[in-house]
Design a protein around this motif. Structure first.
Motif, short mmCIF file in Angstrom:
data_model
loop_
_atom_site.label_atom_id
_atom_site.label_comp_id
_atom_site.label_asym_id
_atom_site.label_seq_id
_atom_site.Cartn_x
_atom_site.Cartn_y
_atom_site.Cartn_z
N GLY A 13 -47.35 1.45 84.71
CA GLY A 13 -46.57 0.40 85.36
C GLY A 13 -46.00 -0.59 84.37
O GLY A 13 -44.84 -1.02 84.48
N ILE A 14 -46.79 -0.95 83.35
CA ILE A 14 -46.33 -1.88 82.33
C ILE A 14 -45.19 -1.26 81.52
O ILE A 14 -44.15 -1.89 81.29
CB ILE A 14 -47.49 -2.28 81.39
N LYS A 15 -45.37 -0.02 81.11
CA LYS A 15 -44.35 0.65 80.31
C LYS A 15 -43.04 0.80 81.08
O LYS A 15 -41.96 0.58 80.54
CB LYS A 15 -44.86 2.00 79.85
N ASP A 16 -43.15 1.21 82.37
CA ASP A 16 -41.93 1.35 83.18
C ASP A 16 -41.18 0.03 83.27
O ASP A 16 -39.95 -0.01 83.17
CB ASP A 16 -42.29 1.85 84.58
N SER A 17 -41.90 -1.05 83.46
CA SER A 17 -41.27 -2.36 83.59
C SER A 17 -40.59 -2.77 82.29
O SER A 17 -39.43 -3.21 82.28
CB SER A 17 -42.32 -3.40 83.99
N GLY B 74 -37.41 -0.82 81.56
CA GLY B 74 -36.34 -0.92 82.53
C GLY B 74 -36.29 0.20 83.55
O GLY B 74 -35.25 0.42 84.19
N GLU B 75 -37.39 0.91 83.72
CA GLU B 75 -37.45 1.99 84.70
C GLU B 75 -37.60 1.43 86.12
O GLU B 75 -38.17 0.35 86.32
CB GLU B 75 -38.62 2.93 84.39
N LYS B 76 -37.12 2.15 87.09
CA LYS B 76 -37.26 1.75 88.48
C LYS B 76 -38.73 1.85 88.89
O LYS B 76 -39.40 2.84 88.59
CB LYS B 76 -36.41 2.63 89.39
N GLU B 77 -39.25 0.81 89.53
CA GLU B 77 -40.66 0.82 89.92
C GLU B 77 -40.92 1.87 90.99
O GLU B 77 -40.09 2.12 91.87
CB GLU B 77 -41.10 -0.57 90.41
N LYS B 78 -42.07 2.50 90.89
CA LYS B 78 -42.44 3.61 91.78
C LYS B 78 -43.18 3.14 93.02
O LYS B 78 -43.38 3.92 93.96
CB LYS B 78 -43.27 4.63 91.01
N GLU C 120 -45.55 -5.98 97.42
CA GLU C 120 -46.53 -5.53 98.42
C GLU C 120 -47.90 -5.33 97.79
O GLU C 120 -48.92 -5.74 98.32
CB GLU C 120 -46.05 -4.23 99.05
N TYR C 121 -47.89 -4.70 96.61
CA TYR C 121 -49.17 -4.38 95.97
C TYR C 121 -49.78 -5.54 95.21
O TYR C 121 -50.95 -5.48 94.81
CB TYR C 121 -49.02 -3.15 95.08
#
Length: 229
Positions: A62-66, A69-73, A78-79
């Motif tokens: 999650g940290i790396k995606d953010s 610039g990747e779209k959150e999965k 909510e989480y």
């Protein structure tokens, strides 16, 4: 809780860096050392949650995606609430486990090491008899001390700083306020302090976990009597 969530998510990102894949931290630069230090401080907060390998992988993903610039999965808003609920649940569970271990430690300390347990739950043993008077709660004491967790991990020590410390006895944790009144000036005492007389279920992260029973060895060097009004 909300502040902890926001702070740790941002600062723990420093543990992984902005680049994809594992990379060894370059600590040759002062700025990198600063970010590394911040990362370790806040990363230790998540370590206390005792995450499974799968949870650690998901967390870092999650940290790396953010950062990349990747779209959150998943829906982060909510989480975020679910994270707070999970954090509270695990904090409560770990605190209970630590308190149970502390209770067993205190019973062993009393039964096998000659300690004494007071009505409040504090356990103590005078290691060196002093020759002076005992302090009152309103007095200021000067001490040398070492504090450890039950496994012997040291979390604080005036010896390591090579300098005694002074403080009003009624402005520290309850276990100290009570315990230091049980030893005379010039003496040394061992205190085993249950969490309810220390830092409670929340602890004092990152060094002291929630529900932790603390062990102190304290030399009472001097007493400064409180001014009489």
């Amino acid at each position: 809780m909300k502040k902890l969530f926001a702070l740790t998510l941002v600062s723990s990102a420093l543990l992984t860096g902005c680049m994809k894949g594992e990379q060894k931290a370059d600590l040759s630069k002062e700025e990198n050392k600063i970010f590394y230090a911040v990362g370790t401080m806040h990363g230790s907060r998540f370590k206390s949650l005792e995450m499974s390998p799968a949870e650690k992988t998901a967390f870092l993903a999650g940290i790396k995606d953010s950062l990349n610039g990747e779209k959150e999965k998943v829906n982060s808003q909510e989480y975020a609430m679910k994270f707070r609920e999970l954090l509270q649940k695990r904090t409560t569970q770990m605190a209970k486990g630590n308190k149970d271990k502390g209770g067993q430690f205190i019973e062993t300390f009393v039964s096998k090491e000659g300690g004494t347990k007071t009505a409040s739950g504090l356990a103590y043993k005078v290691l060196t008899e002093g020759k002076g008077e005992t302090p009152k709660a309103e007095d200021t004491v000067t001490v040398h001390y070492k504090g450890t967790l039950l496994d012997g991990t040291e979390f604080d020590s005036s010896y390591s700083r090579n300098k005694p410390t002074s403080f009003p006895l009624n402005r520290v944790i309850k276990g100290w306020t009570e315990g230091l009144q049980l030893v005379k000036k010039g003496g040394k005492i061992k205190l085993v302090i249950p969490s309810e007389l220390a830092y409670g279920d929340q602890g004092a992260p990152p060094k002291i976990p929630g529900g932790a029973t603390l062990v102190f060895e304290v030399e009472l060097i001097d007493i400064k009597k409180a001014d009489k009004k």
